[in-house]
Design a protein around this motif. Structure first.
Motif, mmCIF file in Angstrom:
data_model
loop_
_atom_site.group_PDB
_atom_site.id
_atom_site.type_symbol
_atom_site.label_atom_id
_atom_site.label_comp_id
_atom_site.label_asym_id
_atom_site.label_seq_id
_atom_site.Cartn_x
_atom_site.Cartn_y
_atom_site.Cartn_z
ATOM 1 N N GLY A 56 -0.932 -22.350 -20.047
ATOM 2 C CA GLY A 56 -1.749 -21.739 -21.077
ATOM 3 C C GLY A 56 -1.144 -20.471 -21.646
ATOM 4 N N PRO A 57 -1.837 -19.825 -22.590
ATOM 5 C CA PRO A 57 -1.300 -18.655 -23.279
ATOM 6 C C PRO A 57 -1.548 -17.315 -22.587
ATOM 7 C CG PRO A 57 -3.362 -19.288 -24.292
ATOM 8 C CD PRO A 57 -3.087 -20.305 -23.217
ATOM 9 N N ILE A 58 -2.252 -17.322 -21.441
ATOM 10 C CA ILE A 58 -2.621 -16.065 -20.783
ATOM 11 C C ILE A 58 -1.817 -15.861 -19.504
ATOM 12 C CG2 ILE A 58 -4.486 -14.774 -19.677
ATOM 13 C CD1 ILE A 58 -6.439 -16.143 -21.525
ATOM 14 N N VAL A 59 -1.309 -14.631 -19.362
ATOM 15 C CA VAL A 59 -0.625 -14.211 -18.137
ATOM 16 C C VAL A 59 -1.467 -13.115 -17.485
ATOM 17 C CG1 VAL A 59 1.446 -13.155 -17.154
ATOM 18 C CG2 VAL A 59 1.651 -14.743 -19.090
ATOM 19 N N LEU A 60 -1.853 -13.331 -16.242
ATOM 20 C CA LEU A 60 -2.562 -12.309 -15.484
ATOM 21 C C LEU A 60 -1.558 -11.446 -14.741
ATOM 22 C CD1 LEU A 60 -5.545 -14.245 -13.825
ATOM 23 C CD2 LEU A 60 -5.464 -13.147 -16.070
ATOM 24 N N GLY A 61 -1.615 -10.137 -14.970
ATOM 25 C CA GLY A 61 -0.818 -9.206 -14.184
ATOM 26 C C GLY A 61 -1.652 -8.664 -13.041
ATOM 27 N N LEU A 62 -1.069 -8.653 -11.843
ATOM 28 C CA LEU A 62 -1.768 -8.195 -10.640
ATOM 29 C C LEU A 62 -0.869 -7.202 -9.900
ATOM 30 C CD1 LEU A 62 -2.908 -11.764 -9.614
ATOM 31 C CD2 LEU A 62 -4.488 -9.945 -10.272
ATOM 32 N N PRO A 63 -0.798 -5.955 -10.389
ATOM 33 C CA PRO A 63 0.157 -5.012 -9.814
ATOM 34 C C PRO A 63 -0.314 -4.275 -8.570
ATOM 35 C CG PRO A 63 -0.944 -4.013 -11.684
ATOM 36 C CD PRO A 63 -1.439 -5.433 -11.608
ATOM 37 N N HIS A 64 -1.612 -4.323 -8.246
ATOM 38 C CA HIS A 64 -2.142 -3.432 -7.214
ATOM 39 C C HIS A 64 -2.907 -4.142 -6.100
ATOM 40 C CE1 HIS A 64 -2.087 0.108 -10.312
ATOM 41 N NE2 HIS A 64 -0.940 -0.015 -9.682
ATOM 42 N N THR A 65 -2.743 -5.453 -5.942
ATOM 43 C CA THR A 65 -3.448 -6.146 -4.861
ATOM 44 C C THR A 65 -2.608 -6.251 -3.593
ATOM 45 O OG1 THR A 65 -2.692 -8.362 -5.457
ATOM 46 C CG2 THR A 65 -4.648 -7.538 -6.590
ATOM 47 N N GLY A 66 -1.325 -5.964 -3.684
ATOM 48 C CA GLY A 66 -0.439 -6.105 -2.536
ATOM 49 C C GLY A 66 -0.692 -5.048 -1.476
ATOM 50 N N THR A 67 -0.465 -5.412 -0.223
ATOM 51 C CA THR A 67 -0.657 -4.477 0.890
ATOM 52 C C THR A 67 0.589 -4.341 1.761
ATOM 53 O OG1 THR A 67 -1.614 -6.266 2.233
ATOM 54 C CG2 THR A 67 -3.152 -4.850 1.013
ATOM 55 N N TYR A 68 1.700 -4.935 1.333
ATOM 56 C CA TYR A 68 2.921 -4.829 2.122
ATOM 57 C C TYR A 68 3.510 -3.420 2.019
ATOM 58 C CZ TYR A 68 7.744 -5.256 3.636
ATOM 59 O OH TYR A 68 8.930 -5.058 4.275
ATOM 60 N N VAL A 69 3.823 -2.837 3.194
ATOM 61 C CA VAL A 69 4.495 -1.541 3.265
ATOM 62 C C VAL A 69 5.653 -1.679 4.260
ATOM 63 C CG1 VAL A 69 4.266 0.909 3.810
ATOM 64 C CG2 VAL A 69 2.325 -0.322 2.829
ATOM 65 N N PRO A 70 6.893 -1.459 3.848
ATOM 66 C CA PRO A 70 8.023 -1.534 4.786
ATOM 67 C C PRO A 70 7.830 -0.564 5.945
ATOM 68 C CG PRO A 70 8.802 -1.371 2.514
ATOM 69 C CD PRO A 70 7.320 -1.104 2.493
ATOM 70 N N GLU A 71 8.380 -0.901 7.089
ATOM 71 C CA GLU A 71 8.164 -0.098 8.287
ATOM 72 C C GLU A 71 8.637 1.344 8.112
ATOM 73 O OE1 GLU A 71 9.728 -1.928 11.764
ATOM 74 O OE2 GLU A 71 8.478 -3.725 11.602
ATOM 75 N N ASP A 72 9.752 1.539 7.412
ATOM 76 C CA ASP A 72 10.251 2.899 7.246
ATOM 77 C C ASP A 72 9.330 3.720 6.348
ATOM 78 O OD1 ASP A 72 11.006 1.195 5.166
ATOM 79 O OD2 ASP A 72 12.812 2.335 4.683
ATOM 80 N N VAL A 73 8.709 3.087 5.384
ATOM 81 C CA VAL A 73 7.743 3.788 4.529
ATOM 82 C C VAL A 73 6.454 4.051 5.298
ATOM 83 C CG1 VAL A 73 6.408 3.668 2.401
ATOM 84 C CG2 VAL A 73 8.743 2.755 2.462
ATOM 85 N N LEU A 74 6.007 3.067 6.058
ATOM 86 C CA LEU A 74 4.781 3.224 6.851
ATOM 87 C C LEU A 74 4.909 4.390 7.822
ATOM 88 C CD1 LEU A 74 1.998 1.860 7.346
ATOM 89 C CD2 LEU A 74 3.090 0.586 9.210
ATOM 90 N N ALA A 75 6.105 4.571 8.388
ATOM 91 C CA ALA A 75 6.321 5.655 9.348
ATOM 92 C C ALA A 75 6.156 7.028 8.712
ATOM 93 C CB ALA A 75 7.715 5.531 9.958
ATOM 94 N N ASP A 76 6.370 7.119 7.410
ATOM 95 C CA ASP A 76 6.254 8.396 6.713
ATOM 96 C C ASP A 76 4.856 8.671 6.194
ATOM 97 O OD1 ASP A 76 8.896 9.086 7.119
ATOM 98 O OD2 ASP A 76 9.590 8.303 5.197
ATOM 99 N N LEU A 77 3.972 7.672 6.182
ATOM 100 C CA LEU A 77 2.599 7.869 5.740
ATOM 101 C C LEU A 77 1.770 8.529 6.844
ATOM 102 C CD1 LEU A 77 1.915 4.450 3.984
ATOM 103 C CD2 LEU A 77 1.868 6.687 2.855
ATOM 104 N N ASN A 78 0.823 9.376 6.455
ATOM 105 C CA ASN A 78 -0.091 9.936 7.450
ATOM 106 C C ASN A 78 -1.237 8.958 7.708
ATOM 107 O OD1 ASN A 78 -1.983 10.298 5.367
ATOM 108 N ND2 ASN A 78 -1.424 12.454 5.039
#
Length: 270
Positions: free
Chosen positions: A15-37
């Motif tokens: 069809g003619p519609i594209v849904l963008g879904l930029p903010h539903t993901g929950t993946y965080v790499p381990e090195d980034v997760l280690a830096d989050l509080n």
């Protein structure tokens, strides 16, 4: 930096519609997760369950979904780091605070780390989105990008008062044909029990503004939904409210159906 196997998930439709879904993901790499509080690790600013809410609403939809979390890098922000809303509280390409203005990092990302995340996650998402918009436009002569979002209804750091249920963004009417904006507005305004606004606090993020080029046959509109419309509670564990979602999906289906019907009439704007 380690990336997920697929930083972006794509489901191609006819069809003619594209849904963008930029903010539903929950993946965080381990090195980034280690830096989050501790607060950052809660991932509170996720657009919880939006991919589930829109799933199966209309045959032929194409979906492009980021699998990574916006705290890694925000797929709906200008890759240059420029603010979407100069002079207002907001979050950047890699957020330093959450939507309540609270720090989310034990160790803040460096410029080099931000650039690495942009290349690893942000760039592939937008390459995929652009490819799907081009593909759909080649089939129909036009493509409509409908960017899917949600947010808590009450966030004093970002806006005063309570957010309406439907928040339509077209960057003041510049990112799509007026028929798209008007059709969406009318459906939302006539949705019993819901409130709506157009180009209020949310006028469309970088995605809407970047891709919305009606003269080139690509129309973009953002829908920011209040999470109160489809979550049991706007707090952890962010449970999906099946009854609320079922009611809301009726109106979302009507919007997407009407926009798909409009698409053939927009070819003349290319």
């Amino acid at each position: 930096m380690s990336a997920p196997i697929n930083p972006v998930e794509i489901q191609q439709g006819s069809g003619p519609i594209v849904l963008g879904l930029p903010h539903t993901g929950t993946y965080v790499p381990e090195d980034v997760l280690a830096d989050l509080n501790t607060g950052g690790r809660g991932l509170d600013d996720t657009d919880w369950h939006i991919h589930l809410l829109y799933d199966g609403l209309l045959p032929g939809l194409t979906t492009v979904r980021a699998t990574f979390h916006r705290y890694v890098v925000d797929a709906n922000r200008d890759p240059s780091g420029a603010s979407l809303y100069p002079g207002q509280n907001t979050t950047g390409l890699v957020p330093l605070t959450d939507f309540d203005g609270q720090d989310i990092w034990k160790t803040k990302p460096t410029d080099a780390q931000i650039e690495s995340r942009r290349e690893t996650f942000h760039a592939p998402y937008h390459a995929a989105l652009m490819a799907e918009l081009d593909r759909v436009r080649s089939i129909h002569g036009v493509a409509i990008l409908y960017d899917c979002h949600s947010i808590r209804s009450d966030i004093p750091f970002l806006f005063d008062g309570t957010l309406p249920d439907f928040n339509i963004g077209t960057n003041l009417g510049t990112t799509c044909a007026p028929e798209i904006e008007t059709t969406t507005q009318n459906i939302c305004a006539n949705a019993a029990g819901y409130t709506s606004t157009t180009n209020g606090r949310f006028k469309g993020g970088w995605t809407t503004r970047h891709y919305g080029r009606p003269g080139d046959g690509v129309h973009a509109i953002q829908m920011e939904l209040a999470q109160s419309t489809y979550l049991q509670d706007q707090a952890a564990p962010w449970d999906y409210d099946i009854a609320g979602a079922t009611r809301l999906r009726v109106h979302l289906t009507e919007i997407l159906t009407k926009l798909a019907e409009l698409a053939p009439t927009l070819k003349g704007t290319i």
